[in-house]
Design an enzyme around this catalytic site. Structure first.
Site, short mmCIF file in Angstrom:
data_model
loop_
_atom_site.label_atom_id
_atom_site.label_comp_id
_atom_site.label_asym_id
_atom_site.label_seq_id
_atom_site.Cartn_x
_atom_site.Cartn_y
_atom_site.Cartn_z
N HIS A 186 0.82 -1.23 0.00
CA HIS A 186 0.00 0.00 0.00
C HIS A 186 0.85 1.27 0.00
CE1 HIS A 186 -3.63 -2.27 0.46
NE2 HIS A 186 -3.29 -2.76 1.64
N ASP A 205 -2.76 -10.57 -2.35
CA ASP A 205 -3.35 -10.05 -1.11
C ASP A 205 -4.79 -9.64 -1.43
OD1 ASP A 205 -2.18 -8.61 1.68
OD2 ASP A 205 -3.98 -7.67 0.85
N HIS A 215 -6.40 -7.11 -0.52
CA HIS A 215 -6.54 -5.67 -0.74
C HIS A 215 -5.78 -5.25 -2.00
CE1 HIS A 215 -6.92 -6.30 3.68
NE2 HIS A 215 -7.93 -5.45 3.53
N ASP A 221 -4.66 -12.78 3.36
CA ASP A 221 -5.94 -12.32 3.91
C ASP A 221 -7.13 -12.57 2.98
OD1 ASP A 221 -4.86 -10.46 2.21
OD2 ASP A 221 -4.83 -8.81 3.66
ZN ZN Z 1 -4.25 -7.14 2.74
#
Ligand code: ZN
Length: 345
Positions: free
Chosen positions: A124, A161, A163, A251
Site C-alpha cells: 500500500h 493479497d 486488498h 488475507d
Molecule cells: Zn491485505
C-alpha cells in the site's frame, strides 16, 4: 539450486490491538521446523536498505518523514491506522533491504527461488504516501533493484493479497517494464483501499501493464483458478517476465478477520504452485514471494508453509482449516470484461 528465505519479524514494530502486530510471524520458525522445511532452506541475513534502494521507489519527503516520526518515538503516519514506533524506520529499511538481498542471491545464480518473510508489509506504500499499515514498498523496491543492479528488463508482480496493491500500482503505473497484476476485493467506500477498478490499466507507455481483477465478496478457489488460467496466465505469457515477484498476502483466506473472500489454504497452494511453474518455464526458476497481509494466524502460518512447499517443488499441501460455508460467486461476467480489455485474442 536452493530455496532461500529472509526472516525479519520486526518484533518492536507493533501496536496493541492492531491486526498488523508482532505476533503475526513471531512463532513461525519452530512450526516450519516441525514440518521439516527449515532444513531445506538457506536463510539469508538481511541488510538494511540503502538510501539509494529506497529512493528508487519513494520520495525523499516520505523517507524523511518516517525517519522523523521514528526518531521522535513513533506515532501515526496517516489518518488511518499506519503506525511507526521508535524502531520502525530501521525495521522497515531491513524489510526492504532483505527483499533486495534476496534478489541479489537469486540473480547471481546462487539460489533458484525464495520467500521474504518481512514486516512491516509494503504494497500500500505509494511513491509519496504511506497507507494501509505499509511504510516502504518492499516488493516494488525489489523489482527496481533487479532492474537497476542486475539489468532485468521485464518483471511481473502478482499481488494476491485481498486488498488492492495501490502503492505498487502507483509506482509502476506509467511503466511498461513491470507488469503489475492485482486480485482483490473491490467495494469502493466499503473496503480498503477502494482503488483497483478494471478501468485502471496504466497510463502512457504503461497502458496495459496494470491488470486489476476487482472481485466481489465470496470469490473462492474455483473462481480464482479460472481467473488464473484464462486471464493471468495468457497475460503473463504475452509479457514473458524474466523475474516474478509475488505480493503474498494471505488475507483472502475465508477465515481472515479483515476481509470476506473465500480462498482456502488449498486454493492458495494451487496458486503458488502455478506461479512457481511459470517461473520455471520463463524465468529460469526465479520467483520471490514477499509477505504482505494475512491476519488470521493459522491461515497465515500454513499459507506460508504451503508457499514454501511450492518453492521446494514438493507436492505437499497442508490444509487443516478446510473450506468455509459460503457458496462461491460466479465470475464469468467479470472474466469476460477483463479478457476483452486485456487479451489480444
Ligand atoms: Zn491485505
Amino acid at each position: 539450486m536452493s530455496t532461500i528465505m529472509v526472516y525479519t519479524p520486526a518484533l518492536t514494530h507493533t501496536k496493541r490491538n492492531h491486526p498488523e502486530n508482532n505476533g503475526r510471524i513471531s512463532n513461525l520458525l519452530p512450526i516450519l521446523d516441525k514440518f521439516g522445511v527449515l532444513d531445506d532452506i538457506v536463510q539469508i541475513v538481511p541488510q538494511a536498505a540503502t538510501l539509494a534502494q529506497l529512493r528508487r521507489v519513494h520520495s525523499a519527503t516520505l523517507i524523511e518523514r518516517i525517519q522523523q516520526v521514528s526518531r521522535h518515538g513513533g506515532g501515526l503516519l496517516d489518518h488511518g491506522d499506519t503506525y511507526a514506533t521508535s524502531d520502525s524506520y530501521e525495521l522497515a529499511r531491513l524489510a526492504v533491504g532483505g527483499s533486495c538481498g534476496m534478489v541479489d542471491v537469486m540473480m547471481n545464480g546462487r539460489a533458484k527461488n525464495g520467500i521474504a518473510l518481512v514486516r512491516p508489509p509494503g504494497h500500500h506504500a505509494e511513491s509519496n504516501r504511506v497507507s494501509g499499515f505499509c511504510l516502504f514498498n518492499n516488493v516494488a523496491a525489489a523489482a527496481r533493484h533487479a532492474q537497476a543492479v542486475h539489468g532485468v528488463k521485464r518483471v511481473m508482480i502478482l499481488d494476491y493479497d485481498v486488498h488492492h496493491g495501490n502503492g505498487t500500482q502507483d509506482i509502476f503505473y506509467d511503466d511498461d517494464s513491470v507488469l503489475f497484476i492485482s486480485t482483490h476485493l473491490f467495494m469502493p467506500r466499503f473496503f480498503y483501499p477502494g482503488s483497483g477498478s478494471l478501468q485502471e490499466m496504466g497510463t502512457g507507455k504503461g497502458m496495459g501493464y496494470t491488470l486489476n481483477v476487482p472481485l466481489v465478496p465470496d470469490f473462492g478457489d474455483e473462481g480464482y483458478c479460472r481467473i488464473f488460467e484464462e486471464l493471468i496466465y495468457p497475460k503473463a505469457a504475452e509479457f514473458r517476465p524474466e523475474l516474478i515477484l509475488v505480493s503474498a498476502g494471505f488475507d483472502a483466506h475465508w477465515r481472515d478477520p479483515l476481509a470476506m473472500a473465500g480462498l482456502t489454504l488449498t486454493g492458495y497452494a494451487r496458486i503458488s504452485r502455478a506461479l512457481v511453474e511459470m517461473a520455471d518455464a520463463w524465468c529460469n526458476g526465479r520467483i520471490l514471494f514477499v509477505l504482505e497481509g494475512g491476519y488470521e494466524h493459522e491461515a497465515l502460518t500454513y499459507g506460508i508453509l504451503n508457499a514454501i512447499y511450492a518453492l521446494l517443488g514438493r507436492d505437499d499441501i497442508y490444509d487443516p482449516i478446510g473450506a468455509g460455508s459460503q457458496p462461491e460467486q460466479d465470475m464469468s461476467q467479470l472474466l469476460q470484461a477483463l479478457k476483452r480489455r486485456h487479451l489480444l485474442f
